[in-house]
Enzyme design. Structure first.
Site, PDB file in Angstrom:
ATOM      1  N   LYS A  26       1.320  -1.327  -0.166  1.00 51.18           N
ATOM      2  CA  LYS A  26      -0.284   0.294   0.120  1.00 51.18           C
ATOM      3  C   LYS A  26       0.610   1.027  -0.033  1.00 51.18           C
ATOM      4  CE  LYS A  26      -4.266  -2.819   2.272  1.00 51.18           C
ATOM      5  NZ  LYS A  26      -4.635  -2.990   2.999  1.00 51.18           N
ATOM      6  N   GLN A  33      -5.095  -1.699   9.411  1.00 53.48           N
ATOM      7  CA  GLN A  33      -4.512  -3.085   8.869  1.00 53.48           C
ATOM      8  C   GLN A  33      -5.284  -3.723   9.449  1.00 53.48           C
ATOM      9  OE1 GLN A  33      -3.434  -3.471   5.640  1.00 53.48           O
ATOM     10  NE2 GLN A  33      -3.570  -6.331   5.834  1.00 53.48           N
ATOM     11  N   ASP A  90     -11.041   2.377   3.546  1.00 49.87           N
ATOM     12  CA  ASP A  90     -11.294   0.790   3.595  1.00 49.87           C
ATOM     13  C   ASP A  90     -13.379   0.310   3.487  1.00 49.87           C
ATOM     14  OD1 ASP A  90      -9.293  -0.761   3.437  1.00 49.87           O
ATOM     15  OD2 ASP A  90      -8.955  -1.106   5.179  1.00 49.87           O
TER      16      ASP A  90
END
Ligand code: GUN
Length: 282
Positions: free
Chosen positions: A52, A96, A119
């Site tokens: 990422k 995460q 997300d």
């Protein structure tokens, strides 16, 4: 033989589009910033987080990296998220997953501002998706829609079968296919006669987490087959939920693993970072 849907090439095209927008905004004095939080040192998470950050570098998005120790408390993590929610110079926040076992993931996700939820995991983002309002869409299913559209696979009016009902892939995938006017069935581990259900599909999306489970017996000739799996085969080689060698003989088009859905997830995260700037009215 099936046409191979090249997720690597399509994800690069999307990242290049993001990069161009980031450059244009830079000239207007707007910087796009993503904050990435990892708690602990789960090996797979470290690989994802590094990918990422690399994608941020490529597209010109500024990334702020927070690597917190395994022992971090829930309250410490929540206060970092709240601080980032309040920061004007931070557009997107990504925590995460999975988090260490002592933490409450749902509470962490709910604490991220829906305006920064790149997300698309916040209940408000999920709700907005369900009723067709603006909001962030979970990156993997959003990437699959892009793969289909950019490979010329028609969705409207066609039979779509999603195997798997997770909150991150299966459920949002079904809603997105419905939004594109597909006729959608969600199948899962309790589905009776999965083969017959899967075989109805013009578009078959597989997210079950079982190496090479889907053979040609599950696939209608000419179908588009999208493999979300990231598994290991008997030789410990990376493979998907679809038995690629077998299915490519009957499918019309198919995504490989690696190089199919995987790279799209990160490309759509970069895309969502642009959306975050727009949602915040910058
Ligand atoms: N862990 C595995 N996939 C993802 C993802 O897409 N986002 C986050 N935050 N964590 C993950």
């Amino acid at each position: 033989m099936a046409k191979i849907i090249d997720g690597k090439a399509i994800s690069k095209a999307i990242k290049d589009e993001v990069k161009q927008q980031v450059e244009e905004w830079k000239q207007q004095g707007i910087t796009v910033t993503l904050a990435v939080i990892q708690v602990g040192s789960n090996q797979a998470s470290t690989v994802y987080v590094n990918n990422k950050k690399k994608a941020c570098e490529y597209t010109g998005i500024r990334s702020l990296s927070y690597e917190l120790p395994e022992e971090t408390t829930q309250e410490e993590l929540l206060s970092l998220v709240r601080e980032l929610n309040d920061r004007e110079d931070v557009n997107g926040i990504l925590v995460q997953l999975p988090l260490p076992a002592h933490m409450d993931e749902d509470e962490v996700i709910r604490t991220i501002s829906p305006k920064k939820d790149v997300d698309g995991f916040h209940p408000q983002s999920v709700g907005a998706l369900c009723i067709g309002q603006p909001g962030f869409v979970s990156c993997t299913p959003a990437g699959i829609i892009e793969l289909l559209k950019r490979s010329g696979v028609e969705i409207a009016g066609r039979e779509c079968v999603v195997i798997g009902r997770s909150n991150i892939v299966g459920k949002p995938m079904a809603i997105l296919l419905l939004r594109e006017n597909g006729t959608v069935t969600v199948a899962h581990s309790k589905t009776a006669d999965l083969k017959a259900v899967a075989k109805r599909a013009d578009i078959l999306v597989v997210a079950v987490g079982k190496a090479k489970m889907i053979t040609s017996e599950y696939v209608k000739p000419g179908a588009a087959v999208i493999d979300v799996g990231m598994d290991r085969d008997e030789n410990n080689r990376l493979c998907g939920d679809v038995d690629f060698e077998d299915v490519e003989k009957v499918a019309g088009s198919i995504t490989p693993v690696p190089g199919g859905v995987g790279p799209m997830t990160i490309a759509m995260l970069m895309h969502n970072c642009l959306e975050s700037v727009k949602l915040q009215g910058k």
